[in-house]
Design an enzyme around this catalytic site. Sequence first.
Site: not given
Length: 756
Positions: A84, A103, A105, A167
Amino acid sequence: MQHRASRQHVVDMCRTMLERGYLKATEGNVSVRVPGRRLYAVTPSNYDYDRMRVEDVCIVDFAGKHVPDGPDGSSADGLVPSIECGMHANIYRQRPDVNAIVHTHQPYASALAFLRKPIPPLTDEQVRFLGRQVAIVDYAPSGTGFLARNVQKKVAGGDNAFIIANHGIVALGTDPDRAVFNMALLEKVSIAYLMALTTEAGKVYTIPAPIREIAFAKLRKDEKRIGAQVSLSVPPVRVPVTEDLPSADAKAAEIAASPPAVAATAEVAGSEAAQLGYAISAYPDVADTMRRLAALVAQPVRGLRHDALLDVLGYFDTKCRASQELTDRAKKRIPGGVQHNLAFNYPFPLAIDRADGAYLTDRDGNTYIDFLQAGGPTILGSNYGPVNERVAEVIRESGPVTGMFHEYELKLADIIHRYMPHIEMYRSLGSGTEAVMAAVRGARAFTGKNMVVKVGGAYHGWSDTLVYGLRVPGTYRMNAKGIPFGATLNTREAFPHDLGALRRKLVENRARGGTAAVVVEPLGPESGTRPAPRDFNRRLRALCDEFGALLIFDEVVTGFRVGLGGAAGYFGVTPDLTVFGKAVSGGYPMAGGVGGRADVMAVFGSGLDGKNGAHIQVGGTLSANPLSCAAGYFAIEEMARTNAPVIAGRAGDRLTRGLQRLIDRHGLPYVTYNQGSIVHLECSGVMLLDMRNPIKLFKENKARKRLMEQMGAAYAAHGIITLAGSRMYTSMADTDEVVDTALDRFDQVFALVEGV
């Protein structure tokens, strides 16, 4: 390894999120902007964050390209950055206020990612830190340019948290701690929103729109301030980590091994000063320095983090109690608690008990590296033994003052002329302020003219005539409380180094009877805080000759510190009169004087020595006392023997170059440069404000001055004494070891600055 601090931030962020359960195994990625570079540090791809080391973190540029920096051109163990990295690069390009990205999850926010449901403004706190709403970023496959562009479009609006459809989430922060905080706040809000949806579907209430806009306005204000610190800055001077710093020790050893040959001064006037050389090894690039200073002033202030400032103040509260008690008592008997402005330190003055070479020791026993050096005069170092011993012998014989002539009055005048042959005659006085008063009075008497021009922002003591345009160019009489208008009626101010403006002043003065003198600090106002262009003094000399004005050099600081020939010798420009101050007696009290051309100096003659009764009234019982004159003679003699100004200059070179390396490493907008042993370190740029932009001056002066004071306190709390947190004077006592220790301490202070 390069960019260690940014890599360490990445590791620390990962450790924090692992401990709190926001990261699992190899999922997610974290990055931190490399200060001052178009680079960022990011977690490696498919790597267990629990085992990650600093050297495992990858460096990527703003194009999303991996920048390996291992010994063989690769990263540790062949690691590559997160897939990413393009998304991170796009965000950093789009948002200069963002210094860290997370970032993940995380489970509750991911649930909303599967629902593709944005979070409306539920609380003031959410809007204040995350934005108007937590929007949904359109779906695109992981690691693709499509996803990177989708995220870039969303972040442009100023929000700091987003849910990526099917995502995970991305959270942004102005620093690593804020990025982690925003990520955790997003999860908290996600839990609350999901519970509300499942409990009372369709009945979730949001905060009123006006409250949302107020909170978001505060967020945007912070973002614009941080963004301006990046976008309005210029790259600092790059100093490679492999570069050897200049060495005062090497210069001292070289001088000791082969001292300069002594010339016959009667045959070649001033040759000894030239052979000894000057402290300034390379004159600053004034245009570049002023460009960097202008960029510093253009952007918002960048100071200590709040928690770091509290630690600094805690040092004074716990470690300096005796100083505080003593100076608090002094306020009852001394206006302001101290007798001289140099001692006004934030948050309170330190009471010094001992001075020795490069060090000061306060009443509490704390030891500091002394870059104040009494405001500049102690070029040999504080409390220099060889001078003290010889002065003591003179005092034992004559006492400190007799009121009669003493041999050392002549010896001091002789040795000044020996190294500065343009000082054909010299008159001792009590201080630099007295010397300036005398020089102006003498110039008026000699020329028969009344007008005097000074450079705005320069400090020439506190006499009525020249407390005008003090420290801030264009302020005229702003600091002239208690001074009648008549005292400054014949004083004019020209903007620093603007020869066109100066010429106009001289033309105007000619219509009023002419200009008696132009008074300047040859390096620039406030010891070069606004550095003079290399050819300024030469062009000024020509201008004074054209208009029949005397040129007065104020060498209170530069006399002997720039070299035994002073700034006049360094620039090769001969002033008509030169003002001396504390350095002329090596830091001993009652120090000052004025010297110059014999015909001009004749107006200072006493008794029958004046020219047709034109002599002026100057003097004082303690002027030219045996103590001061002997101290000055011995100090100058010792400076010549050791070539102390040149050694001190190399110490200034080492300190400046080291500071430039630290500023570059930490990505700070600060500006440092030196003129030999006079070292400037500008963190706020308050001294560069002026009346050409009065709105900015009045709006930002207090905040920038406060930052300068706070940085000075931080330096002191780490064992470094400076002049007002923005200027330092090195001495012969500042060995390479002393300077390197100081640089380590500056490194610790810079690490406490916001955004580092």
